[in-house]
Design an enzyme around this catalytic site. Structure first.
Site, PDB file in Angstrom:
ATOM      1  N   CYS A  53       9.501  -1.185  -3.788  1.00 12.41           N
ATOM      2  CA  CYS A  53       9.720  -1.112  -5.484  1.00 12.41           C
ATOM      3  C   CYS A  53      10.120   0.272  -5.635  1.00 12.41           C
ATOM      4  O   CYS A  53       9.597   1.369  -5.199  1.00 12.41           O
ATOM      5  CB  CYS A  53       8.400  -1.296  -5.783  1.00 12.41           C
ATOM      6  SG  CYS A  53       8.211  -3.206  -5.910  1.00 12.41           S
ATOM      7  N   LEU A  78       3.256   3.115   9.231  1.00 12.81           N
ATOM      8  CA  LEU A  78       3.165   4.216   9.833  1.00 12.81           C
ATOM      9  C   LEU A  78       3.896   4.346  11.058  1.00 12.81           C
ATOM     10  O   LEU A  78       3.198   4.905  12.262  1.00 12.81           O
ATOM     11  CB  LEU A  78       1.471   4.627  10.023  1.00 12.81           C
ATOM     12  CG  LEU A  78       0.899   4.861   8.591  1.00 12.81           C
ATOM     13  CD1 LEU A  78      -0.566   5.024   8.912  1.00 12.81           C
ATOM     14  CD2 LEU A  78       1.493   6.142   7.963  1.00 12.81           C
ATOM     15  N   ARG A 116       8.245   4.739   4.163  1.00 12.33           N
ATOM     16  CA  ARG A 116       8.105   6.171   3.722  1.00 12.33           C
ATOM     17  C   ARG A 116       9.034   7.220   4.306  1.00 12.33           C
ATOM     18  O   ARG A 116       9.545   8.197   3.683  1.00 12.33           O
ATOM     19  CB  ARG A 116       6.779   6.566   3.497  1.00 12.33           C
ATOM     20  CG  ARG A 116       6.107   5.674   2.309  1.00 12.33           C
ATOM     21  CD  ARG A 116       4.322   5.927   2.536  1.00 12.33           C
ATOM     22  NE  ARG A 116       4.013   5.066   3.811  1.00 12.33           N
ATOM     23  CZ  ARG A 116       2.660   5.004   4.069  1.00 12.33           C
ATOM     24  NH1 ARG A 116       1.907   5.684   3.208  1.00 12.33           N
ATOM     25  NH2 ARG A 116       2.345   4.201   4.988  1.00 12.33           N
ATOM     26  N   TYR A 150       0.303 -10.723  -3.200  1.00 10.45           N
ATOM     27  CA  TYR A 150       1.027 -11.430  -4.435  1.00 10.45           C
ATOM     28  C   TYR A 150       1.018 -12.926  -4.443  1.00 10.45           C
ATOM     29  O   TYR A 150       0.209 -13.622  -3.397  1.00 10.45           O
ATOM     30  CB  TYR A 150       2.594 -10.805  -4.406  1.00 10.45           C
ATOM     31  CG  TYR A 150       2.439  -9.397  -4.642  1.00 10.45           C
ATOM     32  CD1 TYR A 150       2.187  -8.601  -5.807  1.00 10.45           C
ATOM     33  CD2 TYR A 150       2.999  -8.286  -3.655  1.00 10.45           C
ATOM     34  CE1 TYR A 150       2.057  -7.458  -6.169  1.00 10.45           C
ATOM     35  CE2 TYR A 150       2.910  -7.084  -3.821  1.00 10.45           C
ATOM     36  CZ  TYR A 150       2.603  -6.537  -5.157  1.00 10.45           C
ATOM     37  OH  TYR A 150       2.395  -5.262  -5.101  1.00 10.45           O
TER      38      TYR A 150
HETATM   39  C1  FNR Z   1       6.170  -0.403  -0.632  1.00 14.72           C
HETATM   40  N1  FNR Z   1       5.772  -1.515   0.031  1.00 14.72           N
HETATM   41  C2  FNR Z   1       6.535  -2.536  -0.376  1.00 14.72           C
HETATM   42  N2  FNR Z   1       6.294  -3.908   0.538  1.00 14.72           N
HETATM   43  C3  FNR Z   1       6.876  -4.904   0.200  1.00 14.72           C
HETATM   44  O1  FNR Z   1       6.802  -6.021   0.766  1.00 14.72           O
HETATM   45  N3  FNR Z   1       7.800  -5.070  -1.015  1.00 14.72           N
HETATM   46  C4  FNR Z   1       7.597  -3.953  -1.715  1.00 14.72           C
HETATM   47  O2  FNR Z   1       8.461  -3.780  -2.824  1.00 14.72           O
HETATM   48  C5  FNR Z   1       6.987  -2.796  -1.454  1.00 14.72           C
HETATM   49  N4  FNR Z   1       6.996  -1.826  -2.377  1.00 14.72           N
HETATM   50  C6  FNR Z   1       6.790  -0.251  -1.972  1.00 14.72           C
HETATM   51  C7  FNR Z   1       7.043   0.695  -2.735  1.00 14.72           C
HETATM   52  C8  FNR Z   1       6.498   1.953  -2.069  1.00 14.72           C
HETATM   53  C9  FNR Z   1       7.002   3.193  -2.845  1.00 14.72           C
HETATM   54  C10 FNR Z   1       6.110   2.129  -0.933  1.00 14.72           C
HETATM   55  C11 FNR Z   1       5.672   3.492  -0.081  1.00 14.72           C
HETATM   56  C12 FNR Z   1       5.605   0.821  -0.261  1.00 14.72           C
HETATM   57  C13 FNR Z   1       5.062  -1.422   1.447  1.00 14.72           C
HETATM   58  C14 FNR Z   1       6.292  -1.155   2.587  1.00 14.72           C
HETATM   59  O3  FNR Z   1       7.515  -1.848   2.746  1.00 14.72           O
HETATM   60  C15 FNR Z   1       5.814  -0.821   3.814  1.00 14.72           C
HETATM   61  O4  FNR Z   1       5.373  -1.955   4.426  1.00 14.72           O
HETATM   62  C16 FNR Z   1       4.617   0.171   3.914  1.00 14.72           C
HETATM   63  O5  FNR Z   1       5.112   1.361   3.329  1.00 14.72           O
HETATM   64  C17 FNR Z   1       4.079   0.693   5.211  1.00 14.72           C
HETATM   65  O6  FNR Z   1       5.133   1.407   6.097  1.00 14.72           O
HETATM   66  P1  FNR Z   1       5.638   2.985   6.098  1.00 14.72           P
HETATM   67  O7  FNR Z   1       6.027   3.433   4.823  1.00 14.72           O
HETATM   68  O8  FNR Z   1       4.160   3.379   6.823  1.00 14.72           O
HETATM   69  O9  FNR Z   1       6.861   3.082   6.920  1.00 14.72           O
END
Ligand code: FNR
Length: 352
Positions: free
Chosen positions: A25, A299, A322, A181
């Site tokens: 998001c 991660l 991230r 959700y």
């Molecule tokens: C997310 N994540 C997320 N997951 C999802 O299914 N739909 C979404 O819209 C979002 N939005 C979102 C916004 C932000 C700013 C973050 C940091 C995370 C979760 C994301 O897709 C992911 O699963 C997690 O961040 C873990 O992966 P990383 O960041 O460790 O690579």
């Protein structure tokens, strides 16, 4: 050639490498509409070399938004902006995906940048909905318990959104059934206390998701991939768990879902999640044993980690969140091809 650069074909779509932008998001929209931020943010990740460019949780209804700033696709006027993103991404070789979502009881919150608290109607929020009138956090206003007619209406909102996603040019559709959700709220016995055909047994708790998948398939072309994001566990005793996730994944696979995007958590406010590098990969490994394709996420930050997950057969794709916020060029910079081919756009060749 590193495994990361191996293409992956699913139905009629070939993804050029195994790296996907995990849906994230941006909390930057007004009325659900794409604006300059989305064009630049997603365009940069496409230029950066992701194989799969997945757009953030995009609401199937205004009241399904986590915040008033979420993207939406509940109206035909929201198609054109998204189409600009898919067109540009395709020009740069990325496959495009959109995650469609309804936030249920976790809707009507402020953006994280503004503190993320629940918004009352007076503050510009709205009445949330859920399988049962149990708030995510005890301090929050309880959601309205959906009746069967309202549930059917939400199923229709998912399928209408899928039709618009196709019109906007997306190659892949992902149904968001994770992170606490609405769909996850039905899956988990901790948030679903219903006594009708949507609550109680495993078969009843998965019913909403199966109905959404069946309905979406009438509007989403058969030759295009369909993904589902699941939380493999609530990380809480008595909650949704890995065993149920594996059972559900098998059923979804038989129903025509191509890939399970393997995440966890988000449904219980005080769950303790043991964070460490690749902490969700074992979920993907277990789910993949059912025969469905999987994506591992969470991660994962190094090429070595990604390669070993793929080589050891624990996932078919790696989704990065991230890391791609920090560095949109991570795919082209860190997985430089050794076969003489370049992924750099011509505009940047002198920077190579
Ligand atoms: C997310 N994540 C997320 N997951 C999802 O299914 N739909 C979404 O819209 C979002 N939005 C979102 C916004 C932000 C700013 C973050 C940091 C995370 C979760 C994301 O897709 C992911 O699963 C997690 O961040 C873990 O992966 P990383 O960041 O460790 O690579």
């Amino acid at each position: 050639m590193s495994r990361i650069n191996e293409p992956l074909s699913i139905k009629s779509v070939t993804i050029k490498n195994r790296i996907g932008l995990s849906p994230m998001c941006q909390y930057s929209a007004t009325d659900g509409l794409v604006n300059d931020w989305h064009i630049v943010h997603y365009g940069t990740r496409a230029v950066g070399g992701v194989g799969l460019l997945m757009l953030e949780a995009t609401a199937v209804a205004p009241e399904g938004r986590i915040t008033p700033f979420d993207l939406g696709l509940w109206d035909d006027n929201q198609i054109a902006g998204l189409e600009r993103i898919t067109r540009f991404a395709h020009e740069h070789g990325a496959t495009t995906a959109i995650q469609i979502a309804h936030a249920g009881r976790k809707a009507s919150h402020d953006s994280p940048a503004n503190g993320g608290k629940q918004l009352s109607i007076a503050e510009g929020g709205w009445q949330t909905v859920a399988p049962s009138a149990i708030p995510f956090d005890s301090a929050e206003i309880p959601p309205h318990e959906l009746n069967e007619t309202e549930i059917e209406h939400i199923v229709q909102q998912f399928t209408a959104t899928a039709r618009r996603a196709k019109q906007a040019g997306f190659d892949v559709l992902e149904i968001h059934a994770a992170h606490g959700y609405l769909v996850h709220q039905f899956l988990s016995p901790l948030s679903n206390k219903r006594t009708d055909e949507y609550g109680g047994s495993f078969e009843n708790r998965i019913r909403l998701l199966l109905k959404i998948v069946a309905a979406v398939k009438t509007d989403w072309p058969q030759e295009l991939p369909l993904f589902v994001r699941l939380s493999a566990t609530d990380w809480t005793e008595g909650g949704w768990n890995l065993e149920e996730t594996v059972k559900l994944s098998e059923i979804l696979h038989r129903q025509g879902v191509d890939l399970i995007d393997c995440s966890s958590g988000g449904n219980i406010s005080n769950a303790k999640i043991p964070l460490s590098p690749g902490y969700q990969v074992h979920f993907s490994e277990e789910i993949k044993k059912t025969g469905v394709l999987t994506a591992a996420v969470g991660l994962i930050t190094t090429v070595e980690q990604m390669n070993s997950i793929l080589v050891e057969g624990k996932a078919d794709m790696i989704f990065l969140g991230r890391e791609l916020l920090r560095n949109p060029y991570f795919p082209i910079v860190s997985t430089l091809r050794t076969d003489g081919e370049s992924e750099w756009p011509i505009q940047y060749l002198r920077g190579k």
